[in-house]
Scaffold this motif. Structure first.
Motif, PDB file in Angstrom:
ATOM      1  N   LEU A  48      -8.774  -6.661   8.233  1.00 11.46           N
ATOM      2  CA  LEU A  48      -8.886  -7.319   6.927  1.00 11.46           C
ATOM      3  C   LEU A  48      -9.379  -6.358   5.859  1.00 11.46           C
ATOM      4  O   LEU A  48      -8.773  -6.244   4.783  1.00 11.46           O
ATOM      5  CB  LEU A  48      -9.828  -8.524   7.019  1.00 11.46           C
ATOM      6  N   GLN A  49     -10.483  -5.662   6.136  1.00 12.92           N
ATOM      7  CA  GLN A  49     -11.030  -4.737   5.138  1.00 12.92           C
ATOM      8  C   GLN A  49     -10.053  -3.612   4.824  1.00 12.92           C
ATOM      9  O   GLN A  49      -9.876  -3.240   3.657  1.00 12.92           O
ATOM     10  CB  GLN A  49     -12.361  -4.149   5.632  1.00 12.92           C
ATOM     11  N   LEU A  50      -9.403  -3.056   5.850  1.00 13.92           N
ATOM     12  CA  LEU A  50      -8.444  -1.967   5.633  1.00 13.92           C
ATOM     13  C   LEU A  50      -7.245  -2.448   4.823  1.00 13.92           C
ATOM     14  O   LEU A  50      -6.771  -1.751   3.911  1.00 13.92           O
ATOM     15  CB  LEU A  50      -7.978  -1.408   6.980  1.00 13.92           C
ATOM     16  N   THR A  51      -6.742  -3.644   5.143  1.00  9.85           N
ATOM     17  CA  THR A  51      -5.606  -4.188   4.397  1.00  9.85           C
ATOM     18  C   THR A  51      -5.974  -4.411   2.941  1.00  9.85           C
ATOM     19  O   THR A  51      -5.202  -4.086   2.032  1.00  9.85           O
ATOM     20  CB  THR A  51      -5.142  -5.519   5.024  1.00  9.85           C
ATOM     21  N   MET A  52      -7.170  -4.946   2.706  1.00 11.23           N
ATOM     22  CA  MET A  52      -7.593  -5.217   1.333  1.00 11.23           C
ATOM     23  C   MET A  52      -7.865  -3.937   0.543  1.00 11.23           C
ATOM     24  O   MET A  52      -7.764  -3.924  -0.678  1.00 11.23           O
ATOM     25  CB  MET A  52      -8.829  -6.111   1.325  1.00 11.23           C
ATOM     26  N   ILE A  53      -8.204  -2.837   1.245  1.00 12.05           N
ATOM     27  CA  ILE A  53      -8.340  -1.553   0.547  1.00 12.05           C
ATOM     28  C   ILE A  53      -6.985  -1.144  -0.038  1.00 12.05           C
ATOM     29  O   ILE A  53      -6.887  -0.738  -1.200  1.00 12.05           O
ATOM     30  CB  ILE A  53      -8.882  -0.466   1.508  1.00 12.05           C
ATOM     31  N   SER A  54      -5.929  -1.262   0.773  1.00 14.81           N
ATOM     32  CA  SER A  54      -4.591  -0.922   0.273  1.00 14.81           C
ATOM     33  C   SER A  54      -4.114  -1.904  -0.783  1.00 14.81           C
ATOM     34  O   SER A  54      -3.534  -1.504  -1.801  1.00 14.81           O
ATOM     35  CB  SER A  54      -3.595  -0.882   1.440  1.00 14.81           C
ATOM     36  N   VAL A  55      -4.342  -3.202  -0.563  1.00 17.03           N
ATOM     37  CA  VAL A  55      -3.953  -4.200  -1.566  1.00 17.03           C
ATOM     38  C   VAL A  55      -4.736  -3.982  -2.855  1.00 17.03           C
ATOM     39  O   VAL A  55      -4.179  -4.057  -3.959  1.00 17.03           O
ATOM     40  CB  VAL A  55      -4.194  -5.631  -1.029  1.00 17.03           C
ATOM     41  N   GLY A  56      -6.034  -3.679  -2.732  1.00 18.91           N
ATOM     42  CA  GLY A  56      -6.852  -3.439  -3.914  1.00 18.91           C
ATOM     43  C   GLY A  56      -6.374  -2.251  -4.721  1.00 18.91           C
ATOM     44  O   GLY A  56      -6.395  -2.278  -5.962  1.00 18.91           O
ATOM     45  N   ALA A  57      -5.918  -1.191  -4.035  1.00 20.54           N
ATOM     46  CA  ALA A  57      -5.437   0.002  -4.735  1.00 20.54           C
ATOM     47  C   ALA A  57      -4.038  -0.184  -5.313  1.00 20.54           C
ATOM     48  O   ALA A  57      -3.679   0.457  -6.301  1.00 20.54           O
ATOM     49  CB  ALA A  57      -5.439   1.197  -3.779  1.00 20.54           C
ATOM     50  N   THR A  58      -3.241  -1.067  -4.709  1.00 20.47           N
ATOM     51  CA  THR A  58      -1.847  -1.244  -5.130  1.00 20.47           C
ATOM     52  C   THR A  58      -1.690  -2.335  -6.177  1.00 20.47           C
ATOM     53  O   THR A  58      -0.992  -2.167  -7.181  1.00 20.47           O
ATOM     54  CB  THR A  58      -0.970  -1.603  -3.913  1.00 20.47           C
ATOM     55  N   LEU A  59      -2.350  -3.462  -5.950  1.00 20.40           N
ATOM     56  CA  LEU A  59      -2.171  -4.647  -6.789  1.00 20.40           C
ATOM     57  C   LEU A  59      -3.083  -4.543  -8.005  1.00 20.40           C
ATOM     58  O   LEU A  59      -4.176  -5.101  -8.030  1.00 20.40           O
ATOM     59  CB  LEU A  59      -2.491  -5.911  -5.975  1.00 20.40           C
ATOM     60  N   GLY A  60      -2.631  -3.807  -9.017  1.00 23.41           N
ATOM     61  CA  GLY A  60      -3.429  -3.606 -10.217  1.00 23.41           C
ATOM     62  C   GLY A  60      -2.930  -4.442 -11.374  1.00 23.41           C
ATOM     63  O   GLY A  60      -2.335  -5.501 -11.208  1.00 23.41           O
ATOM     64  N   THR A  61      -3.164  -3.945 -12.574  1.00 24.83           N
ATOM     65  CA  THR A  61      -2.763  -4.677 -13.780  1.00 24.83           C
ATOM     66  C   THR A  61      -1.280  -4.504 -14.085  1.00 24.83           C
ATOM     67  O   THR A  61      -0.745  -5.185 -14.951  1.00 24.83           O
ATOM     68  CB  THR A  61      -3.568  -4.182 -14.992  1.00 24.83           C
ATOM     69  N   GLY A  62      -0.604  -3.614 -13.359  1.00 23.32           N
ATOM     70  CA  GLY A  62       0.791  -3.329 -13.662  1.00 23.32           C
ATOM     71  C   GLY A  62       1.681  -4.556 -13.642  1.00 23.32           C
ATOM     72  O   GLY A  62       2.495  -4.757 -14.550  1.00 23.32           O
ATOM     73  N   ILE A  63       1.522  -5.411 -12.630  1.00 22.21           N
ATOM     74  CA  ILE A  63       2.390  -6.579 -12.517  1.00 22.21           C
ATOM     75  C   ILE A  63       2.196  -7.537 -13.686  1.00 22.21           C
ATOM     76  O   ILE A  63       3.083  -8.327 -14.014  1.00 22.21           O
ATOM     77  CB  ILE A  63       2.142  -7.308 -11.165  1.00 22.21           C
ATOM     78  N   LEU A  64       1.033  -7.470 -14.340  1.00 17.07           N
ATOM     79  CA  LEU A  64       0.780  -8.361 -15.469  1.00 17.07           C
ATOM     80  C   LEU A  64       1.571  -7.952 -16.710  1.00 17.07           C
ATOM     81  O   LEU A  64       1.765  -8.757 -17.621  1.00 17.07           O
ATOM     82  CB  LEU A  64      -0.719  -8.384 -15.803  1.00 17.07           C
ATOM     83  N   VAL A  65       2.011  -6.704 -16.765  1.00 19.17           N
ATOM     84  CA  VAL A  65       2.703  -6.228 -17.970  1.00 19.17           C
ATOM     85  C   VAL A  65       4.083  -5.636 -17.685  1.00 19.17           C
ATOM     86  O   VAL A  65       4.899  -5.510 -18.596  1.00 19.17           O
ATOM     87  CB  VAL A  65       1.846  -5.158 -18.706  1.00 19.17           C
ATOM     88  N   VAL A  66       4.373  -5.284 -16.409  1.00 25.35           N
ATOM     89  CA  VAL A  66       5.584  -4.510 -16.114  1.00 25.35           C
ATOM     90  C   VAL A  66       6.866  -5.290 -16.384  1.00 25.35           C
ATOM     91  O   VAL A  66       7.906  -4.696 -16.705  1.00 25.35           O
ATOM     92  CB  VAL A  66       5.559  -4.017 -14.652  1.00 25.35           C
ATOM     93  N   LEU A  67       6.829  -6.611 -16.301  1.00 25.74           N
ATOM     94  CA  LEU A  67       8.048  -7.392 -16.511  1.00 25.74           C
ATOM     95  C   LEU A  67       8.562  -7.238 -17.939  1.00 25.74           C
ATOM     96  O   LEU A  67       9.777  -7.275 -18.172  1.00 25.74           O
ATOM     97  CB  LEU A  67       7.797  -8.870 -16.193  1.00 25.74           C
ATOM     98  N   ILE A 278       2.428  -8.005   1.951  1.00 28.74           N
ATOM     99  CA  ILE A 278       1.738  -8.885   1.004  1.00 28.74           C
ATOM    100  C   ILE A 278       2.140  -8.555  -0.426  1.00 28.74           C
ATOM    101  O   ILE A 278       2.507  -9.441  -1.212  1.00 28.74           O
ATOM    102  CB  ILE A 278       0.209  -8.765   1.169  1.00 28.74           C
ATOM    103  N   VAL A 279       2.086  -7.274  -0.776  1.00 25.68           N
ATOM    104  CA  VAL A 279       2.379  -6.865  -2.158  1.00 25.68           C
ATOM    105  C   VAL A 279       3.844  -7.129  -2.510  1.00 25.68           C
ATOM    106  O   VAL A 279       4.148  -7.644  -3.598  1.00 25.68           O
ATOM    107  CB  VAL A 279       2.026  -5.373  -2.347  1.00 25.68           C
ATOM    108  N   THR A 280       4.765  -6.806  -1.607  1.00 22.32           N
ATOM    109  CA  THR A 280       6.194  -7.008  -1.890  1.00 22.32           C
ATOM    110  C   THR A 280       6.518  -8.489  -2.078  1.00 22.32           C
ATOM    111  O   THR A 280       7.216  -8.865  -3.019  1.00 22.32           O
ATOM    112  CB  THR A 280       7.057  -6.419  -0.765  1.00 22.32           C
ATOM    113  N   VAL A 281       6.016  -9.331  -1.191  1.00 25.18           N
ATOM    114  CA  VAL A 281       6.261 -10.775  -1.316  1.00 25.18           C
ATOM    115  C   VAL A 281       5.703 -11.306  -2.622  1.00 25.18           C
ATOM    116  O   VAL A 281       6.356 -12.093  -3.328  1.00 25.18           O
ATOM    117  CB  VAL A 281       5.651 -11.527  -0.110  1.00 25.18           C
ATOM    118  N   LEU A 282       4.504 -10.864  -2.998  1.00 30.66           N
ATOM    119  CA  LEU A 282       3.903 -11.318  -4.257  1.00 30.66           C
ATOM    120  C   LEU A 282       4.725 -10.877  -5.459  1.00 30.66           C
ATOM    121  O   LEU A 282       4.991 -11.666  -6.375  1.00 30.66           O
ATOM    122  CB  LEU A 282       2.481 -10.781  -4.380  1.00 30.66           C
ATOM    123  N   TYR A 283       5.128  -9.609  -5.477  1.00 30.48           N
ATOM    124  CA  TYR A 283       5.905  -9.095  -6.608  1.00 30.48           C
ATOM    125  C   TYR A 283       7.225  -9.850  -6.771  1.00 30.48           C
ATOM    126  O   TYR A 283       7.599 -10.237  -7.881  1.00 30.48           O
ATOM    127  CB  TYR A 283       6.184  -7.599  -6.419  1.00 30.48           C
TER     128      TYR A 283
END
Length: 506
Positions: A48-67, A278-283
């Motif tokens: 869990l902690q390792l997965t959230m480290i990668s999700v935390g580093a990947t899932l930033g503010t970009g998706i909020l503006v990239v569209l 997780i990130v791909t499905v969310l995006y």
């Protein structure tokens, strides 16, 4: 001290031989258990902690503006662009998963390259990662002022321009950016377990807010918004895929926690691939929900389109407040996890003698490299607060892609040279997938702007000077006598060697 340097000078290898000297995997694993001061990192992270480290580093503010930037390129097919970019990133994620299981240490792609292609390319890879991590942290933090102002706007308040922007951007110092970095630095200095706990909470909140957006947007879903699916053709979909690819950068962050994972050989591959899923499905879900809620023409030139969609559908001003607060937390989470990775990579490079020893000192109280954390955090805070990064931030992309390409090549190399090594995870469809992953990274590098290549060239020139002036003279691997070095290499070829049995020694 001087006698030590004199001894190194006497035993120095010819530069060609030193650049090609590979660091045996067994030696890497043994050194990971105790730094030069006799202390090691504390193993406290699970999947869990390792997965959230990668999700935390990947899932930033970009998706909020990239569209707002990419929907005009791809049209309603933007979700296909996210799928394409996700598959491209997944190719490298497979290779990272295999290498993380084989070499579960803090150095990530730097250590993988050292074990396969030698000290020269390992230094280049590590130097690229220094650029990628440090500049990306500062670049993300710079946006803190804007989102803090959006949060304050809900209460009719705002920060003065002088303290919300750096010089050259209408301000004197970007106080929110510097504070975000300093807060992350303070948390990392307290201990890895505390940092991981905070990051996990924030990462779950980021996931929750995007799921909440999808739930609200689907209430206004219109299937007709997807016709025509690709008005700009395949070229538009591909162009958008190249842009959104960089929204996936960060999945490799878990690999820098190899020495703090409880069961690294099992958990690192799982966490890397799980975070990508997780990130791909969310995006893709966010892209489909957004297009379903608004026609693709609506996105042209829109800033923060997700916030506007939520506000228009719900008619509530609190929505903007929630997204603004989430964006600030997203910035903090990215800064925290990427800064964590930067410090661990410098730890590995220090352990090898390629950067000063101060970066490898482990605190007995927190079992973390506190001195390195404070030094790196201080430098990044000053950079984020005083320097408008602009296109310099784009240079992080080229360093990242180069590191990804090297990891794909490392998988192929070790499959050929050490096919019998026990692997916790193996890349499927070998050698097709790692070869395709390397080629895609090189293709994306070739399509970056000339200014990005110029910055990269200057950074590499500085790196060569640093290596020749410091790293080459202090390299610990270069001081090994040939007989000892060859014995370590022979141990690598033996799948029954003690260091290859089970997990990394604890």
């Amino acid at each position: 001290m001087s006698s030590s340097l004199d001894e190194q000078a006497r035993t120095r290898l010819p530069i060609g031989a030193q650049l090609l000297r590979r660091k045996p995997i067994g030696l890497t694993l043994a050194q990971a258990e105790a730094t030069s001061d006799g202390r090691s990192l504390h193993r406290s992270f699970g999947v869990l902690q390792l997965t959230m480290i990668s999700v935390g580093a990947t899932l930033g503010t970009g998706i909020l503006v990239v569209l707002g930037e990419t929907v005009p390129e791809a049209g309603p097919a933007i979700w296909i662009s996210f799928v394409i970019a996700g598959v491209a990133a997944l190719l490298s994620a497979f290779s990272y998963a295999e290498m993380a299981g084989l070499v579960p240490v803090a150095g990530s792609s730097y250590s993988y390259t050292y074990a396969t292609m030698g000290e020269g390319l390992a230094w280049v890879c590590g130097w690229c990662l220094v650029l990628e991590y440090a500049v990306s942290v500062a670049a993300v933090a710079v946006g803190a002022g804007q989102y803090v102002n959006e949060t304050l706007d809900s209460f009719g308040l705002s920060l003065p321009e002088a303290v919300a922007n750096p010089p050259g951007a209408g301000g004197v110092v970007n106080v929110p950016a510097a504070l975000v970095v300093l807060l992350a630095t303070a948390l990392l200095a307290r201990g890895a377990r505390e940092s991981a706990r905070v990051n996990t909470i924030i990462a779950v909140l980021k996931i929750a807010i995007l799921v909440f957006f999808c739930a609200v947007a689907f209430t206004a879903f219109k299937a007709g918004n997807f016709a025509p699916l690709a008005p700009m053709g395949a070229a538009g979909v591909s162009a958008a895929a190249s842009t959104v690819f960089f929204s996936y950068i960060g999945f490799d962050a878990a690999s820098t926690a190899g020495e703090e994972a409880r069961d690294p050989k099992r958990d690192l591959p799982r966490s890397i691939l799980l975070s990508m899923i997780i990130v791909t499905v969310l995006y893709v879900a966010v892209a489909v929900a957004a297009i379903g809620a608004r026609e693709w023409h609506w996105f042209d030139g829109r800033e923060a389109p997700l916030v506007q969609i939520m506000r228009e559908i719900t008619g509530a001003s609190w929505v903007a407040f929630i997204f603004a607060v989430t964006s600030v937390l997203a910035i903090f989470s990215v800064v925290l996890t990427v800064l964590f990775g930067q410090i661990r990579i410098l730890l590995s490079m220090s352990r090898d003698g390629l950067v000063p020893r101060v970066f490898g000192v482990i605190s007995p109280q927190t079992a973390t490299p506190v001195r390195s954390t404070r030094i790196v955090g201080g430098v990044v805070a000053v950079t984020a607060g005083l320097i408008p990064l602009g296109e310099l931030a784009d240079a992080t992309s080229i360093g990242t892609l180069f590191a990804f390409a090297l990891v794909n090549v490392a998988v192929i190399y070790l499959r050929v040279r050490n096919p019998k090594l026990p692997r916790a995870f193996t890349v499927p469809l070998y050698p097709l997938l790692p070869a395709a992953g390397a080629l895609i990274c090189l293709y994306l590098m070739a399509n970056l702007s000339s200014s990005t290549w110029i910055v990269f060239g200057v950074w590499m020139a500085v790196g060569i000077a640093v290596y020749l002036g410091y790293g080459r003279r202090h390299s610990r691997l270069a001081t090994l006598d040939q007989a000892t070095y060859e014995r370590h290499l022979e141990d690598d070829l033996d799948p029954d060697h003690p260091l290859r049995e089970g997990d990394t020694p604890r």
